[in-house]
Design a protein around this motif. Structure first.
Motif, PDB file in Angstrom:
ATOM      1  N   GLY A 201      20.477   3.774 -20.192  1.00 44.00           N
ATOM      2  CA  GLY A 201      21.854   3.681 -20.669  1.00 44.00           C
ATOM      3  C   GLY A 201      22.554   5.029 -20.646  1.00 44.00           C
ATOM      4  N   ARG A 202      21.834   6.060 -21.036  1.00 46.14           N
ATOM      5  CA  ARG A 202      22.421   7.412 -21.002  1.00 46.14           C
ATOM      6  C   ARG A 202      22.680   7.864 -19.567  1.00 46.14           C
ATOM      7  NH1 ARG A 202      22.827   8.953 -25.978  1.00 46.14           N
ATOM      8  NH2 ARG A 202      21.262   8.464 -27.533  1.00 46.14           N
ATOM      9  N   TRP A 203      21.783   7.498 -18.661  1.00 44.86           N
ATOM     10  CA  TRP A 203      22.004   7.835 -17.251  1.00 44.86           C
ATOM     11  C   TRP A 203      23.269   7.142 -16.745  1.00 44.86           C
ATOM     12  CZ3 TRP A 203      22.261   4.697 -12.937  1.00 44.86           C
ATOM     13  CH2 TRP A 203      22.368   5.375 -11.722  1.00 44.86           C
ATOM     14  N   LEU A 204      23.398   5.855 -17.032  1.00 46.45           N
ATOM     15  CA  LEU A 204      24.598   5.123 -16.608  1.00 46.45           C
ATOM     16  C   LEU A 204      25.855   5.751 -17.207  1.00 46.45           C
ATOM     17  CD1 LEU A 204      23.505   1.390 -16.834  1.00 46.45           C
ATOM     18  CD2 LEU A 204      24.220   2.624 -14.782  1.00 46.45           C
ATOM     19  N   ALA A 205      25.791   6.102 -18.479  1.00 42.83           N
ATOM     20  CA  ALA A 205      26.950   6.710 -19.138  1.00 42.83           C
ATOM     21  C   ALA A 205      27.353   8.021 -18.473  1.00 42.83           C
ATOM     22  CB  ALA A 205      26.647   6.933 -20.617  1.00 42.83           C
ATOM     23  N   GLY A 206      26.386   8.735 -17.943  1.00 40.21           N
ATOM     24  CA  GLY A 206      26.693   9.986 -17.263  1.00 40.21           C
ATOM     25  C   GLY A 206      27.114   9.809 -15.820  1.00 40.21           C
ATOM     26  N   ALA A 207      26.815   8.644 -15.249  1.00 36.33           N
ATOM     27  CA  ALA A 207      27.072   8.422 -13.826  1.00 36.33           C
ATOM     28  C   ALA A 207      28.364   7.663 -13.536  1.00 36.33           C
ATOM     29  CB  ALA A 207      25.897   7.672 -13.202  1.00 36.33           C
TER      30      ALA A 207
ATOM     31  N   ALA B  18      20.131   0.087 -33.633  1.00 35.60           N
ATOM     32  CA  ALA B  18      20.253  -1.220 -32.979  1.00 35.60           C
ATOM     33  C   ALA B  18      19.161  -1.411 -31.933  1.00 35.60           C
ATOM     34  CB  ALA B  18      21.618  -1.354 -32.328  1.00 35.60           C
ATOM     35  N   GLY B  19      18.790  -2.675 -31.748  1.00 37.46           N
ATOM     36  CA  GLY B  19      17.831  -3.045 -30.720  1.00 37.46           C
ATOM     37  C   GLY B  19      18.539  -3.637 -29.511  1.00 37.46           C
ATOM     38  N   HIS B  20      17.813  -4.461 -28.768  1.00 37.84           N
ATOM     39  CA  HIS B  20      18.323  -4.993 -27.501  1.00 37.84           C
ATOM     40  C   HIS B  20      19.532  -5.915 -27.687  1.00 37.84           C
ATOM     41  CE1 HIS B  20      18.056  -5.988 -23.279  1.00 37.84           C
ATOM     42  NE2 HIS B  20      18.137  -7.264 -23.588  1.00 37.84           N
ATOM     43  N   SER B  21      19.432  -6.887 -28.552  1.00 34.98           N
ATOM     44  CA  SER B  21      20.524  -7.859 -28.665  1.00 34.98           C
ATOM     45  C   SER B  21      21.567  -7.477 -29.706  1.00 34.98           C
ATOM     46  CB  SER B  21      19.967  -9.248 -28.980  1.00 34.98           C
ATOM     47  OG  SER B  21      19.251  -9.216 -30.194  1.00 34.98           O
TER      48      SER B  21
ATOM     49  N   VAL C 174      36.648   0.375 -12.495  1.00 35.75           N
ATOM     50  CA  VAL C 174      37.168  -0.538 -13.514  1.00 35.75           C
ATOM     51  C   VAL C 174      36.673  -0.079 -14.880  1.00 35.75           C
ATOM     52  CG1 VAL C 174      37.327  -2.483 -11.932  1.00 35.75           C
ATOM     53  CG2 VAL C 174      35.228  -2.121 -13.245  1.00 35.75           C
ATOM     54  N   PRO C 175      37.319  -0.521 -15.955  1.00 39.27           N
ATOM     55  CA  PRO C 175      36.865  -0.119 -17.285  1.00 39.27           C
ATOM     56  C   PRO C 175      35.427  -0.572 -17.547  1.00 39.27           C
ATOM     57  CG  PRO C 175      39.028  -1.137 -17.392  1.00 39.27           C
ATOM     58  CD  PRO C 175      38.516  -1.340 -15.999  1.00 39.27           C
ATOM     59  N   VAL C 176      34.637   0.334 -18.092  1.00 37.76           N
ATOM     60  CA  VAL C 176      33.246   0.031 -18.424  1.00 37.76           C
ATOM     61  C   VAL C 176      32.947   0.543 -19.823  1.00 37.76           C
ATOM     62  CG1 VAL C 176      30.828   0.504 -17.860  1.00 37.76           C
ATOM     63  CG2 VAL C 176      32.492   0.182 -16.012  1.00 37.76           C
ATOM     64  N   VAL C 177      32.387  -0.327 -20.635  1.00 42.31           N
ATOM     65  CA  VAL C 177      31.899   0.060 -21.955  1.00 42.31           C
ATOM     66  C   VAL C 177      30.393  -0.127 -21.920  1.00 42.31           C
ATOM     67  CG1 VAL C 177      31.900  -0.439 -24.424  1.00 42.31           C
ATOM     68  CG2 VAL C 177      34.024  -0.652 -23.105  1.00 42.31           C
ATOM     69  N   ILE C 178      29.660   0.924 -22.219  1.00 38.81           N
ATOM     70  CA  ILE C 178      28.205   0.820 -22.326  1.00 38.81           C
ATOM     71  C   ILE C 178      27.849   0.813 -23.800  1.00 38.81           C
ATOM     72  CG2 ILE C 178      26.014   2.016 -21.957  1.00 38.81           C
ATOM     73  CD1 ILE C 178      27.075   2.942 -19.303  1.00 38.81           C
ATOM     74  N   ARG C 179      27.191  -0.252 -24.217  1.00 40.47           N
ATOM     75  CA  ARG C 179      26.693  -0.371 -25.590  1.00 40.47           C
ATOM     76  C   ARG C 179      25.181  -0.477 -25.475  1.00 40.47           C
ATOM     77  NH1 ARG C 179      30.111  -2.223 -29.709  1.00 40.47           N
ATOM     78  NH2 ARG C 179      28.382  -3.445 -30.541  1.00 40.47           N
ATOM     79  N   HIS C 180      24.490   0.462 -26.085  1.00 41.54           N
ATOM     80  CA  HIS C 180      23.033   0.472 -25.959  1.00 41.54           C
ATOM     81  C   HIS C 180      22.407   0.815 -27.305  1.00 41.54           C
ATOM     82  CE1 HIS C 180      19.692   0.867 -22.891  1.00 41.54           C
ATOM     83  NE2 HIS C 180      19.087   0.945 -24.073  1.00 41.54           N
TER      84      HIS C 180
ATOM     85  N   VAL D  17      33.611   6.230 -18.341  1.00 39.38           N
ATOM     86  CA  VAL D  17      32.914   5.211 -19.117  1.00 39.38           C
ATOM     87  C   VAL D  17      33.121   5.461 -20.615  1.00 39.38           C
ATOM     88  CG1 VAL D  17      30.729   6.454 -19.260  1.00 39.38           C
ATOM     89  CG2 VAL D  17      30.715   3.971 -19.324  1.00 39.38           C
ATOM     90  N   ILE D  18      33.089   4.418 -21.383  1.00 40.47           N
ATOM     91  CA  ILE D  18      33.132   4.547 -22.835  1.00 40.47           C
ATOM     92  C   ILE D  18      31.718   4.238 -23.337  1.00 40.47           C
ATOM     93  CG2 ILE D  18      34.119   3.660 -24.982  1.00 40.47           C
ATOM     94  CD1 ILE D  18      36.583   2.839 -23.228  1.00 40.47           C
ATOM     95  N   PRO D  19      30.957   5.269 -23.705  1.00 45.19           N
ATOM     96  CA  PRO D  19      29.582   5.037 -24.142  1.00 45.19           C
ATOM     97  C   PRO D  19      29.491   4.803 -25.640  1.00 45.19           C
ATOM     98  CG  PRO D  19      29.947   7.374 -23.860  1.00 45.19           C
ATOM     99  CD  PRO D  19      31.248   6.683 -23.534  1.00 45.19           C
ATOM    100  N   ARG D  20      28.624   3.899 -26.045  1.00 41.92           N
ATOM    101  CA  ARG D  20      28.388   3.630 -27.459  1.00 41.92           C
ATOM    102  C   ARG D  20      26.893   3.434 -27.635  1.00 41.92           C
ATOM    103  NH1 ARG D  20      30.245   0.125 -31.632  1.00 41.92           N
ATOM    104  NH2 ARG D  20      29.360   1.047 -33.488  1.00 41.92           N
ATOM    105  N   PHE D  21      26.247   4.430 -28.203  1.00 43.87           N
ATOM    106  CA  PHE D  21      24.813   4.364 -28.461  1.00 43.87           C
ATOM    107  C   PHE D  21      24.604   4.206 -29.958  1.00 43.87           C
ATOM    108  CE2 PHE D  21      25.268   6.369 -24.397  1.00 43.87           C
ATOM    109  CZ  PHE D  21      24.312   5.716 -23.657  1.00 43.87           C
ATOM    110  N   MET D  22      23.891   3.147 -30.323  1.00 41.75           N
ATOM    111  CA  MET D  22      23.712   2.792 -31.724  1.00 41.75           C
ATOM    112  C   MET D  22      22.280   3.091 -32.148  1.00 41.75           C
ATOM    113  SD  MET D  22      25.956  -0.560 -31.122  1.00 41.75           S
ATOM    114  CE  MET D  22      25.396  -0.489 -29.442  1.00 41.75           C
TER     115      MET D  22
END
Length: 73
Positions: free
Chosen positions: A29-35, A47-50, A11-17, A39-44
């Motif tokens: 988060g990077r591991w998940l993005a590679g696995a 940005a912090g946790h929330s 299913v569609p997954v967006v990772i925002r970390h 996936v649509i990865p977005r590393f900021m």
């Protein structure tokens, strides 16, 4: 163990970390993005946790785009 393999997610997954997340190491988060396939990865960097849910309109737009991309396949 989550009871499933993330590589089997279809299913569609967006990772925002946020890279300044003090609760969850950005390496996870990077591991998940590679696995997770397609996936649509977005590393900021600043940005912090929330902060990954802010602005919420951007989050919704990314999720909608992921859903459209999935339905086009």
């Amino acid at each position: 163990d989550w009871g499933f393999r993330v590589a089997e997610i279809r299913v569609p997954v967006v990772i925002r970390h946020g890279e300044r997340d003090s609760h969850v190491d950005v390496r996870h988060g990077r591991w998940l993005a590679g696995a997770i396939p397609r996936v649509i990865p977005r590393f900021m960097p600043d940005a912090g946790h929330s902060a990954v849910a802010d602005p919420i309109e951007e989050v919704v737009d990314e999720l909608l785009a992921a859903g459209r991309a999935r339905s086009a396949v």
